[in-house]
Design a protein around this motif. Structure first.
Motif, PDB file in Angstrom:
ATOM      1  N   MET A 190       0.846  -1.203   0.000  1.00  0.00           N
ATOM      2  CA  MET A 190       0.000   0.000   0.000  1.00  0.00           C
ATOM      3  C   MET A 190       0.882   1.254   0.000  1.00  0.00           C
ATOM      4  N   SER A 191       0.536   2.206  -0.862  1.00  0.00           N
ATOM      5  CA  SER A 191       1.346   3.418  -0.954  1.00  0.00           C
ATOM      6  C   SER A 191       1.101   4.309   0.249  1.00  0.00           C
ATOM      7  N   LYS A 192       2.013   5.262   0.428  1.00  0.00           N
ATOM      8  CA  LYS A 192       1.881   6.213   1.543  1.00  0.00           C
ATOM      9  C   LYS A 192       0.586   7.002   1.426  1.00  0.00           C
ATOM     10  N   LEU A 193       0.239   7.420   0.189  1.00  0.00           N
ATOM     11  CA  LEU A 193      -0.966   8.203  -0.028  1.00  0.00           C
ATOM     12  C   LEU A 193      -2.210   7.395   0.327  1.00  0.00           C
ATOM     13  N   GLU A 194      -2.249   6.095  -0.082  1.00  0.00           N
ATOM     14  CA  GLU A 194      -3.400   5.257   0.226  1.00  0.00           C
ATOM     15  C   GLU A 194      -3.532   5.040   1.724  1.00  0.00           C
ATOM     16  N   ASN A 195      -2.393   4.901   2.400  1.00  0.00           N
ATOM     17  CA  ASN A 195      -2.396   4.704   3.844  1.00  0.00           C
ATOM     18  C   ASN A 195      -2.975   5.925   4.562  1.00  0.00           C
ATOM     19  N   ILE A 196      -2.570   7.093   4.096  1.00  0.00           N
ATOM     20  CA  ILE A 196      -3.098   8.330   4.680  1.00  0.00           C
ATOM     21  C   ILE A 196      -4.597   8.414   4.443  1.00  0.00           C
ATOM     22  N   LYS A 197      -5.006   8.120   3.219  1.00  0.00           N
ATOM     23  CA  LYS A 197      -6.411   8.238   2.837  1.00  0.00           C
ATOM     24  C   LYS A 197      -7.280   7.292   3.652  1.00  0.00           C
ATOM     25  N   ASN A 198      -6.762   6.099   3.945  1.00  0.00           N
ATOM     26  CA  ASN A 198      -7.563   5.084   4.614  1.00  0.00           C
ATOM     27  C   ASN A 198      -7.581   5.235   6.130  1.00  0.00           C
ATOM     28  N   ASN A 199      -6.588   5.865   6.679  1.00  0.00           N
ATOM     29  CA  ASN A 199      -6.460   5.865   8.136  1.00  0.00           C
ATOM     30  C   ASN A 199      -6.576   7.235   8.802  1.00  0.00           C
ATOM     31  N   THR A 200      -6.696   8.290   8.030  1.00  0.00           N
ATOM     32  CA  THR A 200      -6.695   9.606   8.621  1.00  0.00           C
ATOM     33  C   THR A 200      -7.956  10.386   8.242  1.00  0.00           C
ATOM     34  N   LEU A 201      -8.581  10.976   9.243  1.00  0.00           N
ATOM     35  CA  LEU A 201      -9.750  11.824   9.016  1.00  0.00           C
ATOM     36  C   LEU A 201      -9.418  13.242   9.473  1.00  0.00           C
ATOM     37  N   VAL A 202      -9.893  14.206   8.728  1.00  0.00           N
ATOM     38  CA  VAL A 202      -9.663  15.600   9.090  1.00  0.00           C
ATOM     39  C   VAL A 202     -11.003  16.321   9.152  1.00  0.00           C
ATOM     40  N   ASN A 203     -11.292  16.920  10.284  1.00  0.00           N
ATOM     41  CA  ASN A 203     -12.511  17.714  10.426  1.00  0.00           C
ATOM     42  C   ASN A 203     -12.177  19.146  10.026  1.00  0.00           C
ATOM     43  N   LEU A 204     -12.503  19.489   8.784  1.00  0.00           N
ATOM     44  CA  LEU A 204     -12.132  20.795   8.249  1.00  0.00           C
ATOM     45  C   LEU A 204     -12.727  21.937   9.071  1.00  0.00           C
ATOM     46  N   GLN A 205     -13.998  21.805   9.439  1.00  0.00           N
ATOM     47  CA  GLN A 205     -14.660  22.873  10.183  1.00  0.00           C
ATOM     48  C   GLN A 205     -14.006  23.084  11.543  1.00  0.00           C
ATOM     49  N   SER A 206     -13.652  21.971  12.177  1.00  0.00           N
ATOM     50  CA  SER A 206     -13.002  22.059  13.486  1.00  0.00           C
ATOM     51  C   SER A 206     -11.640  22.736  13.374  1.00  0.00           C
ATOM     52  N   GLU A 207     -10.876  22.340  12.349  1.00  0.00           N
ATOM     53  CA  GLU A 207      -9.563  22.950  12.140  1.00  0.00           C
ATOM     54  C   GLU A 207      -9.684  24.433  11.829  1.00  0.00           C
ATOM     55  N   TYR A 208     -10.693  24.777  11.058  1.00  0.00           N
ATOM     56  CA  TYR A 208     -10.916  26.182  10.694  1.00  0.00           C
ATOM     57  C   TYR A 208     -11.263  27.012  11.925  1.00  0.00           C
ATOM     58  N   GLN A 209     -12.129  26.451  12.772  1.00  0.00           N
ATOM     59  CA  GLN A 209     -12.536  27.177  13.982  1.00  0.00           C
ATOM     60  C   GLN A 209     -11.358  27.391  14.928  1.00  0.00           C
ATOM     61  N   LYS A 210     -10.446  26.430  14.966  1.00  0.00           N
ATOM     62  CA  LYS A 210      -9.275  26.549  15.842  1.00  0.00           C
ATOM     63  C   LYS A 210      -8.409  27.761  15.459  1.00  0.00           C
ATOM     64  N   THR A 211      -8.346  28.043  14.180  1.00  0.00           N
ATOM     65  CA  THR A 211      -7.486  29.135  13.724  1.00  0.00           C
ATOM     66  C   THR A 211      -8.051  30.514  14.056  1.00  0.00           C
ATOM     67  N   LYS A 212      -9.380  30.589  14.278  1.00  0.00           N
ATOM     68  CA  LYS A 212     -10.069  31.857  14.543  1.00  0.00           C
ATOM     69  C   LYS A 212      -9.951  32.841  13.367  1.00  0.00           C
ATOM     70  N   ILE A 213      -9.728  32.287  12.171  1.00  0.00           N
ATOM     71  CA  ILE A 213      -9.647  33.143  10.984  1.00  0.00           C
ATOM     72  C   ILE A 213     -10.971  33.848  10.721  1.00  0.00           C
ATOM     73  N   GLN A 214     -12.070  33.144  10.993  1.00  0.00           N
ATOM     74  CA  GLN A 214     -13.382  33.744  10.719  1.00  0.00           C
ATOM     75  C   GLN A 214     -13.573  35.031  11.511  1.00  0.00           C
ATOM     76  N   ASP A 215     -13.035  35.074  12.727  1.00  0.00           N
ATOM     77  CA  ASP A 215     -13.130  36.304  13.529  1.00  0.00           C
ATOM     78  C   ASP A 215     -12.449  37.467  12.809  1.00  0.00           C
ATOM     79  N   ILE A 216     -11.321  37.172  12.175  1.00  0.00           N
ATOM     80  CA  ILE A 216     -10.585  38.213  11.441  1.00  0.00           C
ATOM     81  C   ILE A 216     -11.373  38.662  10.226  1.00  0.00           C
ATOM     82  N   LEU A 217     -11.945  37.705   9.486  1.00  0.00           N
ATOM     83  CA  LEU A 217     -12.723  38.038   8.295  1.00  0.00           C
ATOM     84  C   LEU A 217     -13.986  38.808   8.667  1.00  0.00           C
ATOM     85  N   ASP A 218     -14.604  38.436   9.776  1.00  0.00           N
ATOM     86  CA  ASP A 218     -15.800  39.160  10.244  1.00  0.00           C
ATOM     87  C   ASP A 218     -15.444  40.597  10.602  1.00  0.00           C
ATOM     88  N   GLN A 219     -14.304  40.776  11.251  1.00  0.00           N
ATOM     89  CA  GLN A 219     -13.868  42.116  11.614  1.00  0.00           C
ATOM     90  C   GLN A 219     -13.553  42.939  10.371  1.00  0.00           C
TER      91      GLN A 219
END
Length: 301
Positions: free
Chosen positions: A1-30
């Protein structure tokens, strides 16, 4: 199994959660709150922020990244919010971890270029030292290059900037700013510079209606208001002022308001001993704007 397939099969990323952590939306709102209009600019800033966030997530998953270019060009007339957006951009870059400190240092040619041999390099390097870890905002950047003057030292400053922009990309982001036509010529004359600036953001002039709203918000911050009759006059003032030289959008609007406040104060002072109401003290009337030189021809004999 390639490295890319391994990442795809075993890793999940919650985009909304990661986005909220950065607090970028607060900057854009301001940014939305601080600046009226400028929809194309705000859209472009969101696009850049999205690209940088995805790039960061890719790195966290071990995916290769092309290291998105961060150096930018902000073009447009004076008073269109370029410095304000640059400050917000510095905040976004800091929140995403692309710069260490997140401060913005604003300079012009005079801060970078010396007047005699051996003077320019130390000046430019000192500015770069102060800007490291943040964003260097060079206003009216085209004045760095004066091809018609062989004794000009601006080219030396540009060469130093180019080296730092290429070799210390993780330590500093440079934003060049100025009128679009002049900036286009500036980049044409400096291919090396043009190739290092990947994000171009053009700031449109405000419409008269947007400037009226900006003026009303400025007055609101100072606990003033304009009468309904004055609104029509202010709109007429803006349309006339836009046709004259040295118009600077929100900056010109602020100057007009400052002068109107002075005329209001003189009008109230000249009214004698009458009792003043709160409304008298906070309201700018049509006459406070009509006395501007912009309307002089209306009252000429």
């Amino acid at each position: 199994m390639s490295k890319l397939e391994n990442i795809k099969n075993n890793t999940l990323v919650n985009l909304q959660s990661e986005y909220q952590k950065t607090k970028i939306q607060d900057i854009l709102d301001q940014l939305d709150k601080d600046l009226i209009g400028l929809v194309p600019v705000k859209t472009r800033i969101r696009e850049i922020a999205a690209l940088l966030l995805i790039d960061r997530l890719r790195k966290s998953l071990g995916l290769t990244s092309s290291n998105p270019g961060l150096h930018m060009s902000f073009t447009g007339s004076p008073g269109t919010g370029k410095t304000t957006v640059a400050m917000k951009m510095a905040d976004i870059l800091y929140k995403l971890g692309y710069i260490e400190k997140g401060h913005l240092l604003t300079v012009t040619r005079d801060d970078l270029v010396g007047q005699y041999i051996g003077h320019t390099a130390p000046k430019t390097k000192e500015v770069l030292k102060q800007a490291m870890g943040g964003v260097l905002f060079i206003d009216e950047a085209y004045y760095l290059y004066k091809p018609d003057n062989e004794r000009d030292y601006g080219a030396e400053s540009i060469e130093i900037l180019l080296q730092v922009m290429e070799n210390q990309r993780k330590d500093l982001v440079v934003i060049f700013a100025g009128y679009k036509e002049k900036m286009d010529k500036f980049y044409e004359s400096n291919p090396g510079l043009s190739s290092r600036v990947t994000n171009h953001v053009n700031f449109p002039d405000y419409t008269p209606e947007e400037l009226l709203l900006i003026g009303k918000l400025m007055l609101q911050d100072q606990q003033y208001r304009i009468s309904d009759e004055a609104e029509t006059v202010v709109l007429d003032y803006i349309e006339r002022r836009m046709k004259q030289p040295l118009f600077a959008n929100a900056r010109s609007m602020r100057n007009a308001i400052d002068r109107a406040r002075m005329r209001q104060a003189n009008r109230i002072f000249a009214s004698g001993n009458r009792v003043l109401t709160k409304a008298d003290l906070v309201t700018l009337e049509a006459e406070d704007f009509l006395k501007s030189r912009i309307f002089a021809e209306l009252f000429a004999d």
